[in-house]
Motif scaffolding. Structure first.
Motif, short mmCIF file in Angstrom:
data_model
loop_
_atom_site.label_atom_id
_atom_site.label_comp_id
_atom_site.label_asym_id
_atom_site.label_seq_id
_atom_site.Cartn_x
_atom_site.Cartn_y
_atom_site.Cartn_z
N THR A 28 0.89 -1.23 0.00
CA THR A 28 0.06 -0.02 -0.05
C THR A 28 0.85 1.44 -0.13
O THR A 28 0.32 2.37 -0.68
CB THR A 28 -0.85 -0.13 1.26
N ARG A 31 2.10 1.65 -3.54
CA ARG A 31 1.01 2.11 -4.41
C ARG A 31 1.07 3.79 -4.14
O ARG A 31 0.67 4.52 -5.16
CB ARG A 31 -0.32 1.62 -3.91
N ILE A 36 2.67 0.91 -8.05
CA ILE A 36 2.03 -0.26 -8.37
C ILE A 36 0.96 0.05 -9.29
O ILE A 36 0.05 1.36 -9.04
CB ILE A 36 1.32 -0.90 -7.10
N TRP A 37 0.47 -0.61 -10.53
CA TRP A 37 -0.81 -0.31 -11.26
C TRP A 37 -1.66 -1.31 -11.02
O TRP A 37 -1.53 -2.51 -10.90
CB TRP A 37 -0.56 -0.49 -12.47
N ASN A 38 -2.79 -0.93 -10.29
CA ASN A 38 -4.09 -1.77 -9.77
C ASN A 38 -5.24 -1.52 -10.70
O ASN A 38 -5.67 -0.53 -11.09
CB ASN A 38 -4.41 -1.17 -8.42
N ALA A 56 -2.87 -6.59 -11.30
CA ALA A 56 -2.00 -5.60 -10.91
C ALA A 56 -0.48 -5.64 -11.06
O ALA A 56 -0.04 -6.93 -11.61
CB ALA A 56 -1.96 -5.30 -9.49
N TRP A 58 3.53 -4.79 -10.32
CA TRP A 58 4.67 -4.01 -9.49
C TRP A 58 6.02 -4.30 -10.00
O TRP A 58 6.66 -5.15 -9.54
CB TRP A 58 4.38 -4.69 -8.15
N ASP A 239 -9.82 0.94 -2.93
CA ASP A 239 -9.82 1.39 -4.24
C ASP A 239 -11.07 2.11 -4.85
O ASP A 239 -12.03 1.65 -4.54
CB ASP A 239 -9.39 0.23 -5.11
N ASP A 268 -4.12 3.78 0.77
CA ASP A 268 -2.88 4.20 0.76
C ASP A 268 -2.45 5.61 0.92
O ASP A 268 -1.42 5.97 1.64
CB ASP A 268 -2.28 3.99 -0.75
N LEU A 294 -3.97 -5.70 -6.09
CA LEU A 294 -2.53 -5.48 -5.62
C LEU A 294 -2.55 -6.42 -4.34
O LEU A 294 -1.17 -6.73 -3.99
CB LEU A 294 -2.43 -3.91 -5.65
#
Lengths: 316, 316
Positions: A28, A31, A36-38, A56, A58, A239, A268, A294
């Motif tokens: 987190t 992110r 990180i792409w979620n 996700a 990373w 999210d 986050d 994620l």
């Protein structure tokens, strides 16, 4: 190296709930740093249910992957797939029913660590299904919980759940016989039901409470009465994009003008400190947990690495 | 029943290009009847590349699933996952490099069957990579092709490709030494390159030609010069939503006002007959192939069923 396949019983021995909380905390924070792409879950129709997919990436950890599953009246079975980011291709296929239970518990543990009062000692739990176990374990690992009040509609299920959890956590489980009873004198509340009608009303919420609403990931469902949204000092979600698709109670509360989406804070931001979560012991805080990709990616990476170290899993 | 894992060499023996054309025809008709849900590919960033994901559901056939892969400078490896729709859970994990090559060829075969002149006998191919092989095989299985002209920038590669394809298709392969030469006197043209700059100009396009543009699935890339878009009587794509995301040449042509998206026809409308594809022997037709999830789903289902019948694959 060829990919490995990990079965449920192997996964169960490779990670604990409290390890998962640390893993999610690190993920987190990553992110919040834009690392990180979620991708929110999406669903395709099947007969009497849905096919579900969420992914996700990373890159800093050299991992990317997804969870996919069909879910419907005949149950669900979950798989996580993990890839390398440098052309390694597929690393692992992981059976993820247990892993999903652990990461969902860990998410509530993490949110409670940052949003509940530090002195919290009494936990209330509405819902005594499979997912409730790790919710309780996770919260007990971030707060000194001496009393756990549980309630579900089915009396027999409550009894069985008490027996099971007493074995794990000792003599701290108390059965409540109503929603009023379970919400009386608690510091943290977990709702983890499939309820279409709200189970938490405004009257049940006392000053200082932190709520983890973890049962709801369909826009059809709602665990918290819409009037209760006037009570929260902060509304946090794992999210925002995914909440806009599937968090029934937030969608309805926004549509009816109780607040707008810009008032909803992503977890986050709280964990990184860019947004202050709880400002006083009287604040009432809400964490809406949908379960996001994620989380799956982060625990899968941990399980995969530990499996490789210990030579566990079927090489395929 | 536990799921099976199928490896590349097993998959290769379980399906032919001409079987795949029939499978895609049936799937495309099912789509035109609203029986298939197809989700466009999306991509997440990894280092020097992308993680790719695409899924489809076909409840009538009791299947749903996805293809996922990482792709970048270190290559790509593909897997299809297949689920039942009635709670069967995961049925199969299928290594899909070969299967992707077959379905991409079959898509051009199917489009050529419905869009090219029936009398087509000469095929031109620009690009002599891995994917070109099944393009040629597929078109030869829907039209009586007596001459196949091939061109790519690398002379040595052209020679090797000719040798390889002559073994499969006999003495029909002719090497061209330029774009002008390869496009001269042909009935069908395949472009299957990774070119960022257009390889097909308006001057290369003669009346009656059908083009399969199959190399382009990134908005950065473009195989057909924008001026050529004035020449087409019909522009067909496998999926309009996906084209809006990743078909570089269509995106650019629309942005620059050559036509609008409502003039782009989805292949299933042509195959079902709701839209007439070719109206005369002088029409110039274009098929833009991105590669879509329902193709992967349909061939995966076929391969899975045949594997089960023949007791092939690793039970996991």
């Amino acid at each position: 190296m060829s990919p490995i396949y990990l079965k449920e019983d192997e996964v169960n021995n490779l990670i604990t709930v409290s390890e998962a909380i640390n893993i999610l905390e690190n993920a987190t924070i990553a992110r919040s740093e834009g690392k990180i792409w979620n991708q929110p879950r999406y669903r395709l129709p099947i007969r009497n249910g849905n096919y579900n997919f969420m992914s996700a990436s990373w890159p800093e950890k050299n991992i990317v992957g997804h969870k996919s599953y069909t879910a419907g009246k005949n149950g669900a079975s979950f798989h996580n797939m993990l890839y390398g980011c440098e052309g390694e291709g597929l690393l692992a296929i992981i059976e993820s029913n247990r892993l999903g239970q652990i990461r969902t518990g860990a998410a509530s543990g993490l949110a409670s660590k940052f949003l509940s009062r530090k002195s919290s000692s009494t936990l209330g739990v509405i819902g005594t299904g499979y997912q409730s176990e790790t919710q309780i374990e996770a919260i007990c690992s971030v707060r000194e919980i001496s009393k756990i009040k549980i309630f579900s509609r089915n009396k027999e299920k409550r009894e069985l759940f008490k027996q099971k959890m007493t074995k794990i956590l000792g003599d701290r489980i108390i059965i409540s016989n109503s929603l009023d009873e379970v919400s009386d004198g608690i510091d943290i509340l977990v709702t983890i039901t499939n309820s279409v009608n709200p189970v938490v009303t405004s009257e049940m919420i006392l000053e200082g409470l932190h709520i983890n609403a973890a049962g709801n990931n369909s826009w059809m469902k709602s665990e918290i009465d819409i009037e209760a949204f006037n009570r929260f000092n902060i509304i946090v979600t794992d999210d925002i994009d995914q909440s806009k698709i599937e968090c029934g109670e937030l969608i309805r509360a926004v549509e009816r003008g109780y607040f707008s989406w810009d008032k909803v804070i992503q977890l986050d931001s709280v964990i990184s400190g860019s947004v202050q979560g709880r400002k006083s012991n009287r604040d009432i805080t809400l964490f809406e947990s949908q379960g996001i990709a994620l989380e799956d990616l982060a625990v899968s990476e941990f399980v995969y690495k530990r499996a490789i170290q210990n030579n566990i899993g079927l090489q395929i």
